[in-house]
Design a protein around this motif. Sequence first.
Motif, mmCIF file in Angstrom:
data_model
loop_
_atom_site.group_PDB
_atom_site.id
_atom_site.type_symbol
_atom_site.label_atom_id
_atom_site.label_comp_id
_atom_site.label_asym_id
_atom_site.label_seq_id
_atom_site.Cartn_x
_atom_site.Cartn_y
_atom_site.Cartn_z
ATOM 1 N N ILE A 40 -44.828 23.717 131.152
ATOM 2 C CA ILE A 40 -45.192 24.019 129.766
ATOM 3 C C ILE A 40 -44.263 23.249 128.832
ATOM 4 O O ILE A 40 -43.033 23.298 128.978
ATOM 5 C CB ILE A 40 -45.099 25.524 129.480
ATOM 6 C CG1 ILE A 40 -45.953 26.319 130.481
ATOM 7 C CG2 ILE A 40 -45.526 25.828 128.055
ATOM 8 C CD1 ILE A 40 -45.813 27.825 130.341
ATOM 9 N N GLY A 41 -44.853 22.537 127.872
ATOM 10 C CA GLY A 41 -44.057 21.777 126.910
ATOM 11 C C GLY A 41 -44.816 21.604 125.612
ATOM 12 O O GLY A 41 -45.731 22.361 125.305
ATOM 13 N N ASP A 42 -44.433 20.586 124.846
ATOM 14 C CA ASP A 42 -45.119 20.317 123.576
ATOM 15 C C ASP A 42 -45.289 18.813 123.410
ATOM 16 O O ASP A 42 -44.727 18.024 124.172
ATOM 17 C CB ASP A 42 -44.321 20.902 122.400
ATOM 18 C CG ASP A 42 -42.959 20.247 122.245
ATOM 19 O OD1 ASP A 42 -42.882 19.174 121.625
ATOM 20 O OD2 ASP A 42 -41.970 20.807 122.748
ATOM 21 N N ASN A 43 -46.075 18.441 122.412
ATOM 22 C CA ASN A 43 -46.343 17.013 122.204
ATOM 23 C C ASN A 43 -45.504 16.430 121.079
ATOM 24 O O ASN A 43 -45.870 15.446 120.451
ATOM 25 C CB ASN A 43 -47.837 16.774 121.932
ATOM 26 C CG ASN A 43 -48.306 17.399 120.618
ATOM 27 O OD1 ASN A 43 -47.612 18.230 120.034
ATOM 28 N ND2 ASN A 43 -49.482 17.006 120.157
ATOM 29 N N GLU A 46 -44.950 12.684 128.713
ATOM 30 C CA GLU A 46 -44.581 11.544 129.550
ATOM 31 C C GLU A 46 -43.829 11.994 130.801
ATOM 32 O O GLU A 46 -44.120 11.542 131.916
ATOM 33 C CB GLU A 46 -43.714 10.576 128.741
ATOM 34 C CG GLU A 46 -43.174 9.406 129.536
ATOM 35 C CD GLU A 46 -42.127 8.614 128.769
ATOM 36 O OE1 GLU A 46 -41.444 7.786 129.406
ATOM 37 O OE2 GLU A 46 -41.983 8.837 127.549
ATOM 38 N N ILE A 47 -42.863 12.891 130.613
ATOM 39 C CA ILE A 47 -42.055 13.360 131.742
ATOM 40 C C ILE A 47 -42.920 14.114 132.748
ATOM 41 O O ILE A 47 -42.845 13.886 133.966
ATOM 42 C CB ILE A 47 -40.901 14.248 131.234
ATOM 43 C CG1 ILE A 47 -39.927 13.407 130.399
ATOM 44 C CG2 ILE A 47 -40.176 14.921 132.400
ATOM 45 C CD1 ILE A 47 -38.918 14.234 129.625
ATOM 46 N N ALA A 97 -49.398 22.430 130.692
ATOM 47 C CA ALA A 97 -49.859 23.031 129.434
ATOM 48 C C ALA A 97 -49.004 22.493 128.294
ATOM 49 O O ALA A 97 -47.783 22.668 128.290
ATOM 50 C CB ALA A 97 -49.764 24.552 129.502
ATOM 51 N N ILE A 98 -49.654 21.828 127.350
ATOM 52 C CA ILE A 98 -48.956 21.199 126.236
ATOM 53 C C ILE A 98 -49.315 21.889 124.931
ATOM 54 O O ILE A 98 -50.496 21.992 124.576
ATOM 55 C CB ILE A 98 -49.304 19.698 126.135
ATOM 56 C CG1 ILE A 98 -48.897 18.965 127.409
ATOM 57 C CG2 ILE A 98 -48.649 19.065 124.910
ATOM 58 C CD1 ILE A 98 -47.406 18.958 127.688
ATOM 59 N N ARG A 99 -48.296 22.387 124.238
ATOM 60 C CA ARG A 99 -48.520 22.967 122.908
ATOM 61 C C ARG A 99 -48.647 21.850 121.884
ATOM 62 O O ARG A 99 -47.765 20.984 121.777
ATOM 63 C CB ARG A 99 -47.375 23.895 122.513
ATOM 64 C CG ARG A 99 -47.601 24.465 121.123
ATOM 65 C CD ARG A 99 -46.463 25.325 120.632
ATOM 66 N NE ARG A 99 -46.749 25.689 119.247
ATOM 67 C CZ ARG A 99 -46.067 25.247 118.189
ATOM 68 N NH1 ARG A 99 -45.032 24.451 118.341
ATOM 69 N NH2 ARG A 99 -46.420 25.613 116.969
ATOM 70 N N GLN A 100 -49.742 21.868 121.130
ATOM 71 C CA GLN A 100 -49.971 20.866 120.093
ATOM 72 C C GLN A 100 -49.309 21.303 118.794
ATOM 73 O O GLN A 100 -49.579 22.401 118.281
ATOM 74 C CB GLN A 100 -51.473 20.674 119.873
ATOM 75 C CG GLN A 100 -52.206 20.128 121.092
ATOM 76 C CD GLN A 100 -53.707 20.248 120.954
ATOM 77 O OE1 GLN A 100 -54.228 21.341 120.701
ATOM 78 N NE2 GLN A 100 -54.412 19.133 121.126
ATOM 79 N N THR A 132 -46.681 12.754 120.185
ATOM 80 C CA THR A 132 -47.294 11.860 121.148
ATOM 81 C C THR A 132 -48.804 12.062 121.132
ATOM 82 O O THR A 132 -49.307 13.136 120.780
ATOM 83 C CB THR A 132 -46.754 12.133 122.560
ATOM 84 O OG1 THR A 132 -46.953 13.521 122.864
ATOM 85 C CG2 THR A 132 -45.264 11.831 122.640
ATOM 86 N N LEU A 133 -49.534 11.052 121.536
ATOM 87 C CA LEU A 133 -50.989 11.149 121.552
ATOM 88 C C LEU A 133 -51.450 11.913 122.780
ATOM 89 O O LEU A 133 -50.900 11.758 123.869
ATOM 90 C CB LEU A 133 -51.599 9.742 121.549
ATOM 91 C CG LEU A 133 -51.313 8.889 120.303
ATOM 92 C CD1 LEU A 133 -51.907 7.493 120.489
ATOM 93 C CD2 LEU A 133 -51.887 9.545 119.062
ATOM 94 N N ASP A 134 -52.450 12.756 122.587
ATOM 95 C CA ASP A 134 -53.011 13.485 123.710
ATOM 96 C C ASP A 134 -53.736 12.480 124.607
ATOM 97 O O ASP A 134 -54.745 11.907 124.225
ATOM 98 C CB ASP A 134 -53.994 14.558 123.229
ATOM 99 C CG ASP A 134 -53.306 15.554 122.290
ATOM 100 O OD1 ASP A 134 -52.068 15.581 122.298
ATOM 101 O OD2 ASP A 134 -54.009 16.274 121.575
ATOM 102 N N GLY A 135 -53.187 12.272 125.801
ATOM 103 C CA GLY A 135 -53.721 11.234 126.670
ATOM 104 C C GLY A 135 -54.990 11.648 127.388
ATOM 105 O O GLY A 135 -55.389 12.809 127.390
#
Length: 366
Positions: free
Chosen positions: A293-296, A302-303, A319-322, A335-338
Amino acid sequence: MDQAPNNVPAGTPVAGDGTIRGSLANNSVFQIAHKVSDAVNAVRIKLAKRWNFVPQTLAYKGYGSTSRVRILGRVLLTQKPLPGSVAEREARNGRMNVRGWRAFTSVPLQFTNVEITIGDVVTQVQADRGGLIDAVVDVRLAPGWHTAVVRGDGTEASEAQVQVVSPETRFGIVSDIDDTVMVTALPRPFLALWNTFVLSERARMATPGMAVLLDRLASQHPEAPIIYLSTGPWNAAPTLARFLARNIYPSGSLLLTDWGLTQDRWFRSGQEHKRRNLERLSEEFPEVKWLLIGDNGQHDEEIYNTFAADHPEHVAAIAIRQLSVSESVFAGGHTLDGDHTASSVPWIYAPDGAGMAKQLAAVNLL
Protein backbone atom coordinates in the motif's frame (compact mmCIF):
# COMPACT_ATOMS: atom_id res chain seq x y z
CA MET A 1 53.87 5.04 -15.64
CA ASP A 2 51.23 5.37 -12.94
CA GLN A 3 51.79 3.22 -9.87
CA ALA A 4 48.91 1.29 -8.34
CA PRO A 5 47.62 3.00 -5.18
CA ASN A 6 48.14 1.36 -1.80
CA ASN A 7 45.67 -1.45 -0.97
CA VAL A 8 44.80 -1.97 -4.65
CA PRO A 9 45.42 -5.61 -5.69
CA ALA A 10 48.40 -6.23 -7.96
CA GLY A 11 47.43 -6.28 -11.61
CA THR A 12 44.48 -3.92 -11.15
CA PRO A 13 44.52 -1.45 -14.04
CA VAL A 14 44.91 2.18 -13.09
CA ALA A 15 43.02 3.89 -15.89
CA GLY A 16 43.90 7.28 -17.19
CA ASP A 17 40.35 8.38 -16.47
CA GLY A 18 41.18 8.29 -12.77
CA THR A 19 38.41 5.80 -11.82
CA ILE A 20 40.33 4.23 -8.95
CA ARG A 21 41.85 7.52 -7.86
CA GLY A 22 38.42 9.14 -7.92
CA SER A 23 36.97 6.31 -5.87
CA LEU A 24 39.75 6.49 -3.32
CA ALA A 25 39.46 10.27 -3.15
CA ASN A 26 35.70 9.96 -2.65
CA ASN A 27 36.25 7.42 0.14
CA SER A 28 38.72 9.81 1.75
CA VAL A 29 36.12 12.58 1.63
CA PHE A 30 33.57 10.37 3.38
CA GLN A 31 36.11 9.24 5.96
CA ILE A 32 36.78 12.88 6.78
CA ALA A 33 33.04 13.59 6.85
CA HIS A 34 32.48 10.69 9.27
CA LYS A 35 35.24 11.99 11.53
CA VAL A 36 33.70 15.46 11.52
CA SER A 37 30.25 13.97 12.21
CA ASP A 38 31.62 11.89 15.10
CA ALA A 39 33.40 14.94 16.53
CA VAL A 40 30.20 17.00 16.39
CA ASN A 41 28.26 14.20 18.07
CA ALA A 42 30.94 13.95 20.78
CA VAL A 43 30.49 17.67 21.52
CA ARG A 44 26.69 17.19 21.62
CA ILE A 45 27.14 14.33 24.11
CA LYS A 46 29.32 16.50 26.38
CA LEU A 47 26.78 19.32 26.28
CA ALA A 48 23.88 16.93 26.85
CA LYS A 49 25.57 15.46 29.93
CA ARG A 50 26.29 18.96 31.21
CA TRP A 51 22.59 19.77 30.80
CA ASN A 52 21.67 16.62 32.74
CA PHE A 53 20.36 14.62 29.81
CA VAL A 54 19.99 10.96 30.79
CA PRO A 55 20.74 7.81 28.76
CA GLN A 56 17.63 6.05 27.53
CA THR A 57 16.93 2.96 25.48
CA LEU A 58 13.88 3.05 23.22
CA ALA A 59 12.64 -0.31 21.94
CA TYR A 60 10.29 -0.44 18.95
CA LYS A 61 7.89 -3.14 17.77
CA GLY A 62 9.71 -5.97 16.02
CA TYR A 63 8.77 -9.00 13.98
CA GLY A 64 10.12 -12.39 13.01
CA SER A 65 9.58 -16.08 12.47
CA THR A 66 9.37 -18.93 14.97
CA SER A 67 13.18 -19.31 14.77
CA ARG A 68 14.47 -15.76 14.28
CA VAL A 69 13.28 -12.25 15.22
CA ARG A 70 14.30 -8.71 14.31
CA ILE A 71 14.74 -6.36 17.27
CA LEU A 72 14.70 -2.60 16.71
CA GLY A 73 15.49 0.32 18.99
CA ARG A 74 17.76 3.27 19.74
CA VAL A 75 20.07 4.35 22.56
CA LEU A 76 19.97 8.10 23.21
CA LEU A 77 20.67 10.87 25.65
CA THR A 78 17.32 12.55 26.29
CA GLN A 79 16.10 15.45 28.41
CA LYS A 80 13.66 14.66 31.18
CA PRO A 81 10.62 16.95 31.40
CA LEU A 82 11.03 19.63 34.07
CA PRO A 83 9.23 18.78 37.34
CA GLY A 84 5.80 20.36 37.40
CA SER A 85 5.82 21.18 33.69
CA VAL A 86 2.93 20.36 31.35
CA ALA A 87 5.11 17.80 29.56
CA GLU A 88 5.96 16.11 32.86
CA ARG A 89 2.32 15.92 33.94
CA GLU A 90 1.20 14.54 30.57
CA ALA A 91 3.99 11.97 30.52
CA ARG A 92 3.08 10.86 34.07
CA ASN A 93 -0.58 10.53 33.12
CA GLY A 94 0.14 8.74 29.86
CA ARG A 95 -1.09 11.68 27.74
CA MET A 96 1.47 12.88 25.23
CA ASN A 97 1.11 15.89 22.97
CA VAL A 98 4.61 16.33 21.60
CA ARG A 99 5.91 18.90 19.16
CA GLY A 100 7.99 17.24 16.46
CA TRP A 101 11.18 19.20 17.17
CA ARG A 102 11.53 17.66 20.64
CA ALA A 103 12.27 14.28 19.06
CA PHE A 104 15.37 15.81 17.45
CA THR A 105 16.88 17.23 20.66
CA SER A 106 18.03 13.77 21.78
CA VAL A 107 21.64 12.76 21.13
CA PRO A 108 22.51 9.28 19.81
CA LEU A 109 24.93 7.21 21.87
CA GLN A 110 27.19 5.60 19.30
CA PHE A 111 28.41 2.00 19.45
CA THR A 112 26.85 1.39 22.88
CA ASN A 113 26.70 -2.19 24.16
CA VAL A 114 23.12 -3.45 24.31
CA GLU A 115 21.59 -6.51 25.96
CA ILE A 116 18.49 -8.06 24.38
CA THR A 117 16.37 -10.62 26.21
CA ILE A 118 13.56 -12.47 24.48
CA GLY A 119 12.20 -15.87 25.41
CA ASP A 120 15.05 -17.75 27.07
CA VAL A 121 17.75 -16.10 24.96
CA VAL A 122 20.01 -13.25 26.06
CA THR A 123 22.05 -11.59 23.30
CA GLN A 124 24.72 -8.90 23.38
CA VAL A 125 24.81 -6.50 20.43
CA GLN A 126 26.08 -3.00 19.71
CA ALA A 127 24.20 0.08 18.58
CA ASP A 128 25.46 1.64 15.35
CA ARG A 129 26.84 5.11 14.60
CA GLY A 130 23.37 6.65 14.93
CA GLY A 131 22.55 4.81 18.16
CA LEU A 132 20.26 2.48 16.20
CA ILE A 133 19.69 -1.13 17.25
CA ASP A 134 18.75 -3.42 14.37
CA ALA A 135 19.56 -6.95 15.45
CA VAL A 136 18.54 -10.45 14.43
CA VAL A 137 18.21 -12.90 17.33
CA ASP A 138 17.95 -16.66 16.89
CA VAL A 139 15.29 -17.90 19.29
CA ARG A 140 12.51 -20.52 19.34
CA LEU A 141 9.13 -18.90 19.88
CA ALA A 142 5.49 -19.79 19.26
CA PRO A 143 3.49 -17.68 16.80
CA GLY A 144 1.93 -14.57 18.33
CA TRP A 145 3.12 -11.53 20.23
CA HIS A 146 6.10 -11.72 22.59
CA THR A 147 7.96 -9.19 24.73
CA ALA A 148 11.59 -8.27 24.14
CA VAL A 149 13.55 -6.46 26.86
CA VAL A 150 16.27 -4.15 25.56
CA ARG A 151 18.83 -2.43 27.80
CA GLY A 152 21.80 -0.26 26.81
CA ASP A 153 24.77 0.47 29.06
CA GLY A 154 23.63 2.72 31.91
CA THR A 155 19.97 2.79 30.86
CA GLU A 156 16.77 1.39 32.24
CA ALA A 157 15.28 -1.57 30.40
CA SER A 158 12.78 -0.89 27.64
CA GLU A 159 10.16 -3.38 26.51
CA ALA A 160 8.81 -3.87 23.00
CA GLN A 161 6.30 -6.22 21.46
CA VAL A 162 7.55 -8.60 18.77
CA GLN A 163 5.18 -10.33 16.36
CA VAL A 164 6.19 -13.90 15.58
CA VAL A 165 4.66 -15.01 12.31
CA SER A 166 3.39 -18.57 11.90
CA PRO A 167 5.03 -20.73 9.21
CA GLU A 168 1.49 -21.27 7.84
CA THR A 169 0.92 -17.54 7.25
CA ARG A 170 0.51 -16.67 3.58
CA PHE A 171 -0.56 -13.01 3.65
CA GLY A 172 1.06 -9.82 4.95
CA ILE A 173 0.67 -6.05 4.64
CA VAL A 174 3.30 -3.42 3.89
CA SER A 175 2.07 0.18 4.07
CA ASP A 176 3.72 3.52 3.49
CA ILE A 177 2.91 6.24 6.06
CA ASP A 178 3.25 9.75 4.64
CA ASP A 179 0.32 10.65 2.36
CA THR A 180 -0.88 7.04 2.63
CA VAL A 181 -2.14 6.58 6.19
CA MET A 182 -1.28 10.12 7.32
CA VAL A 183 -1.85 13.26 5.26
CA THR A 184 1.41 15.24 5.37
CA ALA A 185 2.34 16.27 1.79
CA LEU A 186 5.87 15.50 2.97
CA PRO A 187 7.83 16.24 -0.24
CA ARG A 188 7.01 19.96 -0.05
CA PRO A 189 10.10 21.29 1.75
CA PHE A 190 8.58 23.95 4.02
CA LEU A 191 5.56 21.85 4.87
CA ALA A 192 7.86 18.91 5.54
CA LEU A 193 9.81 20.99 8.05
CA TRP A 194 6.56 22.16 9.65
CA ASN A 195 5.17 18.64 9.95
CA THR A 196 8.43 17.20 11.23
CA PHE A 197 9.65 19.83 13.66
CA VAL A 198 6.67 21.98 14.67
CA LEU A 199 3.29 20.31 14.29
CA SER A 200 1.80 18.57 17.31
CA GLU A 201 1.06 14.91 16.75
CA ARG A 202 -2.58 15.54 17.72
CA ALA A 203 -2.87 17.94 14.77
CA ARG A 204 -1.75 15.36 12.20
CA MET A 205 -4.62 14.11 10.07
CA ALA A 206 -5.37 10.48 9.25
CA THR A 207 -6.15 9.66 5.64
CA PRO A 208 -9.92 9.11 5.26
CA GLY A 209 -10.92 5.46 5.47
CA MET A 210 -7.41 4.03 5.76
CA ALA A 211 -7.61 3.06 9.44
CA VAL A 212 -10.90 1.24 8.79
CA LEU A 213 -9.41 -0.52 5.76
CA LEU A 214 -6.32 -1.74 7.60
CA ASP A 215 -8.39 -2.76 10.62
CA ARG A 216 -10.68 -4.83 8.39
CA LEU A 217 -7.68 -6.47 6.73
CA ALA A 218 -6.14 -7.23 10.13
CA SER A 219 -9.43 -8.69 11.38
CA GLN A 220 -9.81 -10.90 8.32
CA HIS A 221 -6.13 -11.94 8.42
CA PRO A 222 -5.30 -11.91 12.16
CA GLU A 223 -2.05 -13.81 11.61
CA ALA A 224 -0.76 -11.35 8.98
CA PRO A 225 2.36 -9.32 9.77
CA ILE A 226 1.82 -5.57 9.32
CA ILE A 227 4.83 -3.44 8.40
CA TYR A 228 4.74 0.36 8.22
CA LEU A 229 7.60 1.11 5.81
CA SER A 230 8.49 4.79 5.56
CA THR A 231 11.35 7.05 4.56
CA GLY A 232 10.78 9.04 7.76
CA PRO A 233 13.57 9.28 10.37
CA TRP A 234 13.85 7.06 13.45
CA ASN A 235 13.64 10.24 15.55
CA ALA A 236 9.96 10.38 14.63
CA ALA A 237 9.22 6.76 15.61
CA PRO A 238 7.61 7.50 19.02
CA THR A 239 5.44 10.23 17.47
CA LEU A 240 4.38 8.01 14.56
CA ALA A 241 3.62 5.10 16.90
CA ARG A 242 1.37 7.30 19.03
CA PHE A 243 -0.34 8.68 15.91
CA LEU A 244 -1.08 5.17 14.60
CA ALA A 245 -2.42 4.03 17.97
CA ARG A 246 -4.53 7.17 18.49
CA ASN A 247 -6.14 6.76 15.06
CA ILE A 248 -6.82 3.04 15.70
CA TYR A 249 -4.49 1.66 13.05
CA PRO A 250 -3.64 -2.01 13.67
CA SER A 251 -0.43 -2.76 15.53
CA GLY A 252 2.63 -3.32 13.38
CA SER A 253 6.37 -2.75 13.09
CA LEU A 254 7.84 0.56 11.96
CA LEU A 255 10.73 0.39 9.50
CA LEU A 256 12.16 3.89 9.26
CA THR A 257 15.55 5.23 8.21
CA ASP A 258 18.37 7.22 9.77
CA TRP A 259 19.12 10.57 8.19
CA GLY A 260 22.80 11.27 7.64
CA LEU A 261 26.01 9.92 6.18
CA THR A 262 26.51 6.44 4.78
CA GLN A 263 29.73 4.93 3.49
CA ASP A 264 29.20 6.38 0.02
CA ARG A 265 26.41 8.97 0.26
CA TRP A 266 25.87 12.29 1.99
CA PHE A 267 22.27 11.37 2.75
CA ARG A 268 20.58 8.00 2.93
CA SER A 269 18.35 7.07 0.01
CA GLY A 270 14.72 6.65 1.04
CA GLN A 271 13.98 4.71 -2.14
CA GLU A 272 16.86 2.33 -1.52
CA HIS A 273 15.67 1.92 2.09
CA LYS A 274 12.27 0.74 0.84
CA ARG A 275 13.70 -1.53 -1.86
CA ARG A 276 16.15 -3.14 0.55
CA ASN A 277 13.50 -3.86 3.18
CA LEU A 278 11.05 -5.31 0.64
CA GLU A 279 13.79 -7.66 -0.57
CA ARG A 280 14.56 -8.57 3.03
CA LEU A 281 10.92 -9.35 3.81
CA SER A 282 10.69 -11.61 0.76
CA GLU A 283 13.71 -13.55 2.03
CA GLU A 284 12.54 -13.69 5.65
CA PHE A 285 9.03 -14.86 4.72
CA PRO A 286 9.36 -16.80 1.44
CA GLU A 287 5.78 -18.15 1.64
CA VAL A 288 4.07 -14.80 2.28
CA LYS A 289 2.36 -12.69 -0.38
CA TRP A 290 2.30 -9.01 0.50
CA LEU A 291 -0.35 -6.38 -0.08
CA LEU A 292 1.73 -3.29 -0.86
CA ILE A 293 0.00 0.00 0.00
CA GLY A 294 1.39 3.40 -1.00
CA ASP A 295 0.54 6.62 -2.80
CA ASN A 296 1.26 8.27 -6.13
CA GLY A 297 2.98 11.32 -4.66
CA GLN A 298 6.50 9.92 -4.32
CA HIS A 299 8.11 6.77 -5.70
CA ASP A 300 5.90 4.01 -4.33
CA GLU A 301 4.54 3.00 -7.73
CA GLU A 302 8.01 2.63 -9.21
CA ILE A 303 9.40 0.76 -6.20
CA TYR A 304 6.41 -1.59 -5.93
CA ASN A 305 6.33 -2.18 -9.69
CA THR A 306 10.00 -3.20 -9.74
CA PHE A 307 9.55 -5.49 -6.75
CA ALA A 308 6.44 -7.10 -8.28
CA ALA A 309 8.23 -7.66 -11.58
CA ASP A 310 11.17 -9.32 -9.81
CA HIS A 311 9.09 -11.22 -7.23
CA PRO A 312 5.50 -11.69 -8.46
CA GLU A 313 5.19 -14.73 -6.20
CA HIS A 314 5.58 -12.42 -3.18
CA VAL A 315 2.93 -9.83 -4.11
CA ALA A 316 -0.81 -10.32 -3.50
CA ALA A 317 -1.78 -6.88 -4.84
CA ILE A 318 -0.60 -3.27 -5.04
CA ALA A 319 -2.93 -0.53 -3.74
CA ILE A 320 -2.07 3.07 -4.57
CA ARG A 321 -3.78 6.02 -2.93
CA GLN A 322 -4.38 8.79 -5.48
CA LEU A 323 -3.60 12.23 -4.12
CA SER A 324 -6.15 15.01 -4.56
CA VAL A 325 -5.32 18.00 -6.77
CA SER A 326 -4.35 20.12 -3.76
CA GLU A 327 -2.29 17.30 -2.23
CA SER A 328 -0.51 16.83 -5.56
CA VAL A 329 0.39 20.51 -5.60
CA PHE A 330 1.74 20.27 -2.05
CA ALA A 331 3.64 17.11 -2.96
CA GLY A 332 5.22 18.70 -6.01
CA GLY A 333 3.12 16.69 -8.46
CA HIS A 334 2.35 13.01 -8.67
CA THR A 335 3.40 10.02 -10.70
CA LEU A 336 1.23 8.95 -13.61
CA ASP A 337 -1.07 6.00 -13.10
CA GLY A 338 0.63 3.43 -15.28
CA ASP A 339 -0.82 0.75 -17.52
CA HIS A 340 -0.53 -2.49 -15.56
CA THR A 341 -2.82 -4.65 -17.69
CA ALA A 342 0.08 -6.94 -18.52
CA SER A 343 0.99 -7.41 -14.85
CA SER A 344 0.17 -10.67 -13.12
CA VAL A 345 -0.31 -8.67 -9.91
CA PRO A 346 -3.59 -6.78 -9.31
CA TRP A 347 -3.17 -2.99 -9.19
CA ILE A 348 -5.69 -0.84 -7.31
CA TYR A 349 -6.08 2.94 -7.47
CA ALA A 350 -8.39 4.92 -5.18
CA PRO A 351 -8.34 8.26 -3.33
CA ASP A 352 -9.25 6.79 0.07
CA GLY A 353 -9.60 3.64 2.12
CA ALA A 354 -13.24 3.06 1.17
CA GLY A 355 -12.41 2.99 -2.53
CA MET A 356 -9.51 0.62 -1.92
CA ALA A 357 -11.74 -1.67 0.15
CA LYS A 358 -14.22 -2.10 -2.69
CA GLN A 359 -11.52 -3.03 -5.15
CA LEU A 360 -9.72 -5.34 -2.73
CA ALA A 361 -13.02 -7.16 -2.19
CA ALA A 362 -13.30 -7.59 -5.97
CA VAL A 363 -9.98 -9.49 -5.99
CA ASN A 364 -10.94 -11.54 -2.91
CA LEU A 365 -8.48 -9.90 -0.52
CA LEU A 366 -11.16 -8.41 1.72
